[in-house]
Design an enzyme around this catalytic site. Structure first.
Site, PDB file in Angstrom:
ATOM      1  N   LYS A 177      -0.161   7.333   1.642  1.00 12.70           N
ATOM      2  CA  LYS A 177      -0.087   7.198   3.104  1.00 12.70           C
ATOM      3  C   LYS A 177       0.964   6.152   3.459  1.00 12.70           C
ATOM      4  CE  LYS A 177      -2.334   4.569   5.980  1.00 12.70           C
ATOM      5  NZ  LYS A 177      -1.164   4.184   6.813  1.00 12.70           N
ATOM      6  N   GLU A 251      -1.607  -5.423  -3.708  1.00 10.52           N
ATOM      7  CA  GLU A 251      -0.462  -6.329  -3.481  1.00 10.52           C
ATOM      8  C   GLU A 251      -0.600  -6.833  -2.064  1.00 10.52           C
ATOM      9  OE1 GLU A 251       1.309  -7.090  -5.900  1.00 10.52           O
ATOM     10  OE2 GLU A 251       1.108  -5.411  -7.280  1.00 10.52           O
ATOM     11  N   CYS A 285       6.851  -9.922   1.663  1.00 12.26           N
ATOM     12  CA  CYS A 285       5.598 -10.577   1.265  1.00 12.26           C
ATOM     13  C   CYS A 285       5.846 -11.837   0.454  1.00 12.26           C
ATOM     14  CB  CYS A 285       4.747  -9.599   0.466  1.00 12.26           C
ATOM     15  SG  CYS A 285       5.683  -8.828  -0.855  1.00 12.26           S
ATOM     16  N   GLU A 385       0.039 -16.724   6.850  1.00 16.86           N
ATOM     17  CA  GLU A 385       1.240 -15.898   6.717  1.00 16.86           C
ATOM     18  C   GLU A 385       1.697 -15.447   8.106  1.00 16.86           C
ATOM     19  OE1 GLU A 385       0.789 -11.915   5.025  1.00 16.86           O
ATOM     20  OE2 GLU A 385       2.591 -12.300   3.858  1.00 16.86           O
TER      21      GLU A 385
HETATM   22  P1  NAD Z   1      -1.592  -3.997   6.961  1.00 15.73           P
HETATM   23  O1  NAD Z   1      -2.515  -4.518   5.955  1.00 15.73           O
HETATM   24  O2  NAD Z   1      -1.958  -4.091   8.385  1.00 15.73           O
HETATM   25  O3  NAD Z   1      -1.300  -2.436   6.696  1.00 15.73           O
HETATM   26  C1  NAD Z   1      -0.856  -1.960   5.453  1.00 15.73           C
HETATM   27  C2  NAD Z   1      -1.179  -0.494   5.343  1.00 15.73           C
HETATM   28  O4  NAD Z   1      -2.595  -0.336   5.354  1.00 15.73           O
HETATM   29  C3  NAD Z   1      -0.650   0.376   6.472  1.00 15.73           C
HETATM   30  O5  NAD Z   1      -0.277   1.615   5.940  1.00 15.73           O
HETATM   31  C4  NAD Z   1      -1.879   0.538   7.372  1.00 15.73           C
HETATM   32  O6  NAD Z   1      -1.852   1.738   8.126  1.00 15.73           O
HETATM   33  C5  NAD Z   1      -2.997   0.592   6.358  1.00 15.73           C
HETATM   34  N1  NAD Z   1      -4.305   0.145   6.834  1.00 15.73           N
HETATM   35  C6  NAD Z   1      -4.560  -0.769   7.804  1.00 15.73           C
HETATM   36  N2  NAD Z   1      -5.901  -0.959   7.903  1.00 15.73           N
HETATM   37  C7  NAD Z   1      -6.485  -0.160   6.970  1.00 15.73           C
HETATM   38  C8  NAD Z   1      -7.832   0.078   6.574  1.00 15.73           C
HETATM   39  N3  NAD Z   1      -8.840  -0.553   7.141  1.00 15.73           N
HETATM   40  N4  NAD Z   1      -8.076   0.948   5.581  1.00 15.73           N
HETATM   41  C9  NAD Z   1      -7.053   1.575   4.969  1.00 15.73           C
HETATM   42  N5  NAD Z   1      -5.760   1.415   5.298  1.00 15.73           N
HETATM   43  C10 NAD Z   1      -5.467   0.539   6.290  1.00 15.73           C
HETATM   44  O7  NAD Z   1      -0.223  -4.717   6.624  1.00 15.73           O
HETATM   45  P2  NAD Z   1       1.142  -4.533   7.348  1.00 15.73           P
HETATM   46  O8  NAD Z   1       1.075  -5.292   8.617  1.00 15.73           O
HETATM   47  O9  NAD Z   1       1.547  -3.121   7.396  1.00 15.73           O
HETATM   48  O10 NAD Z   1       2.121  -5.260   6.290  1.00 15.73           O
HETATM   49  C11 NAD Z   1       2.254  -6.607   6.250  1.00 15.73           C
HETATM   50  C12 NAD Z   1       1.391  -7.215   5.156  1.00 15.73           C
HETATM   51  O11 NAD Z   1       1.667  -6.608   3.904  1.00 15.73           O
HETATM   52  C13 NAD Z   1       1.701  -8.672   4.937  1.00 15.73           C
HETATM   53  O12 NAD Z   1       0.497  -9.381   4.803  1.00 15.73           O
HETATM   54  C14 NAD Z   1       2.475  -8.704   3.625  1.00 15.73           C
HETATM   55  O13 NAD Z   1       2.408  -9.907   2.930  1.00 15.73           O
HETATM   56  C15 NAD Z   1       1.868  -7.588   2.889  1.00 15.73           C
HETATM   57  N6  NAD Z   1       2.796  -7.070   1.876  1.00 15.73           N
HETATM   58  C16 NAD Z   1       2.539  -7.381   0.569  1.00 15.73           C
HETATM   59  C17 NAD Z   1       3.414  -6.950  -0.427  1.00 15.73           C
HETATM   60  C18 NAD Z   1       3.147  -7.285  -1.867  1.00 15.73           C
HETATM   61  O14 NAD Z   1       3.708  -6.639  -2.722  1.00 15.73           O
HETATM   62  N7  NAD Z   1       2.293  -8.244  -2.160  1.00 15.73           N
HETATM   63  C19 NAD Z   1       4.526  -6.184  -0.097  1.00 15.73           C
HETATM   64  C20 NAD Z   1       4.760  -5.883   1.248  1.00 15.73           C
HETATM   65  C21 NAD Z   1       3.867  -6.336   2.226  1.00 15.73           C
END
Ligand code: NAD
Length: 495
Positions: A177, A251, A285, A385
């Site tokens: 997804k 991650e 991230c 963050e």
């Molecule tokens: P997010 O957690 O809001 O969303 C990430 C994904 O999860 C999206 O596809 C979203 O639609 C989905 N999602 C949201 N709620 C969900 C749920 N309850 N159940 C299942 N899926 C759900 O994060 P974001 O705002 O899209 O991205 C930013 C975050 O991602 C930051 O915290 C960043 O640090 C982290 N990030 C981490 C890495 C890593 O490798 N550690 C890499 C990139 C981003």
């Protein structure tokens, strides 16, 4: 661009006919219309992945054939590089340089995965654990099964590649997804995967928000969840999948410490510190958002830092020389501006920036100035963050203090040390609670090495052999090397 659901090798409409729009964060213009899957569509995607997992064409495919598919994908990404770059710039607010790097890195990643697939040893005899006349012991590695993979919006193509590469290398199948903010490049990747000859159903790609993610995760046929996103959502997912004990790699977020020692070479450390927190508007991230600078060098470092920060070019991503562009959405922009306000209210010393850019070419997009505060660990942004172009700078006296400050975080994704003395920097690196530590470097990743977080930054690793192994189950096979009943005295325990 119209983005349909990629299920069982076909691009199909949402059965509920729910269609949403993704926009260009530089100007609010439509980039794509995407189909949102219904519960029935999600079931079909998982069923397709389940069927494909047991399809003999896929299950019994040789590792060489899997490797050839991965190489084919790598080549096709390169062939379609310009098209992907064009759409990624508009869909995700990436600059031209970042989008090009993402495409290059994703093609390179699939190539590395091809080599990994070819060299994977799936059946390994353990001589040391075996004893002649008693037992021969082997480890057999077998794909974990159907995966649910959920990715964020900051590196849409790269994240899709990191997820799908090991699936194909190991013989798993997946429903991936993509994030609803950035569905475009993953859809092109779906075409590439189909055209490369990956059997139908092995990779299915859908897009949507939290509801789609939740419905996908809870599916009983999913055996592994691979998630990249915020720590908060990661925690929610772990709770949800605990019910049927699915395996997971996570991650998650970060608040990485970037330590500049007195003996750092400022001609690289200053630009390195800016690159660490401003790359992709700070939406990485592993961003170096806690800049720790040793006291003696602080005035000189800050002098150069404040000169160079002015030279970072914020611009709409149509400008090929943009250093960074907009943040991904209005929601994200408001979150970042909220953290800036909190820091001002907490009397963080604003050293540079601190505002949204709204004039002229910035008027229709979500642009934020590079922003630097002097802070202490008591400030909210030392811990939380932000995911935007904001850094908190903190002075320290001794190396021991730098380590304590760096580890004063619930996160543990990455960090860096800047010093001319590599031995000293390595000693500090060895004390940091972080999954990746750079010395005189930042952001660069090596697909042959693991990436992931300590503490609340994640579980498990992506990339490297560790990342690939997380898509395999291990089976211990015990072959008896004593075939006479009289030798098997342990049977007598029940007679
Ligand atoms: P997010 O957690 O809001 O969303 C990430 C994904 O999860 C999206 O596809 C979203 O639609 C989905 N999602 C949201 N709620 C969900 C749920 N309850 N159940 C299942 N899926 C759900 O994060 P974001 O705002 O899209 O991205 C930013 C975050 O991602 C930051 O915290 C960043 O640090 C982290 N990030 C981490 C890495 C890593 O490798 N550690 C890499 C990139 C981003």
């Amino acid at each position: 661009m119209e983005i349909k659901l990629f299920i069982n090798g076909q691009f199909i409409d949402s059965s509920d006919k729910i269609i949403k729009t993704s926009i260009d964060p530089s100007n609010g213009m439509e980039v794509a219309k995407y189909h949102v899957p219904s519960a029935k569509d999600i079931d079909e995607a998982v069923a397709a992945a389940h069927k494909a997992f047991y399809n003999p064409e896929w299950k019994n495919m040789s590792q060489d054939a899997r490797a050839d598919l991965l190489l084919n994908i790598s080549e096709k990404i390169k062939e379609r590089a310009k098209e992907i770059v064009d759409v990624e710039i508009r869909d995700s607010g990436s600059t031209l340089r970042k989008a090009k790097a993402d495409v290059h890195n994703t093609a390179a990643f699939f190539k590395v995965m091809s080599k990994v697939a070819r060299e994977l040893k799936l059946n390994v005899k353990d001589e040391a654990a075996s004893r002649a006349g008693f037992s021969i012991n082997s480890r057999e590695y077998t794909p974990v099964g159907v995966c649910a993979q959920i990715i964020p919006w900051n590196f849409p193509l790269v994240m899709a590649g990191w997820k799908i590469g090991p699936v194909l290398a190991t013989g798993c199948t997946t429903v991936l997804k993509s994030a609803e903010e950035t569905p475009a490049s993953a859809s092109i990747l779906a075409e590439i995967i189909r055209d490369a000859g990956v059997p139908a159903g092995v990779v299915n790609i859908i897009t949507g928000g939290a509801d789609v993610g939740r419905a996908l995760l809870n599916h009983p046929q999913i055996r592994k969840v691979a998630f990249t996103g915020s720590t908060q959502v990661g925690s929610e997912i772990l709770k949800a999948i605990a019910t049927n004990i699915k395996t997971a790699t996570m991650e998650l977020g970060g608040k990485s410490a970037n330590i500049v020692l007195n003996d750092a070479d400022l001609s690289i450390a200053v630009d390195g510190a800016l690159y660490a927190f401003l790359y992709h508007s700070g939406q990485a991230c592993d961003s170096g958002t806690r800049l720790l600078v040793q006291e003696e060098i602080y005035p000189e470092f800050m002098d150069q830092f404040l000169k160079r920060i002015k030279e970072v070019k914020v611009a709409p991503t149509t400008d090929p020389s943009a250093g960074y562009g907009p943040v991904v959405s209005e929601k994200q922009m408001k979150t970042i501006l909220g953290f800036i306000e909190i820091t001002k209210l907490e009397n963080g010393k604003l050293l540079y920036g601190g505002s949204r850019l709204t004039e002229g070419e910035f008027s229709k997009g979500f642009f934020i100035e590079p922003t630097a505060f002097e802070i202490t660990p008591a400030h909210t942004i030392f811990q939380e963050e932000i995911f935007g172009p904001v850094v908190g700078i903190t002075k320290f006296k001794t190396e021991a203090e730098a380590v304590i400050l760096a580890n004063n975080s619930k996160y543990g994704l990455a960090g860096a040390v800047w010093s001319k003395d590599h031995a000293k920097a390595l000693k500090i690196a060895g004390q940091l609670e972080a999954g990746t530590v750079w010395i005189n470097e930042y952001h660069l990743l090596n697909p042959g090495m693991p990436f992931g977080g300590f503490k609340e930054s994640g579980l498990g690793r992506e990339m490297g052999s560790e990342g690939v192994m997380s898509y395999l189950e291990v089976r211990h096979v015990w072959e008896s090397d004593c075939d006479l009943r009289s030798q098997k005295v342990w049977f007598d325990a029940i007679f």
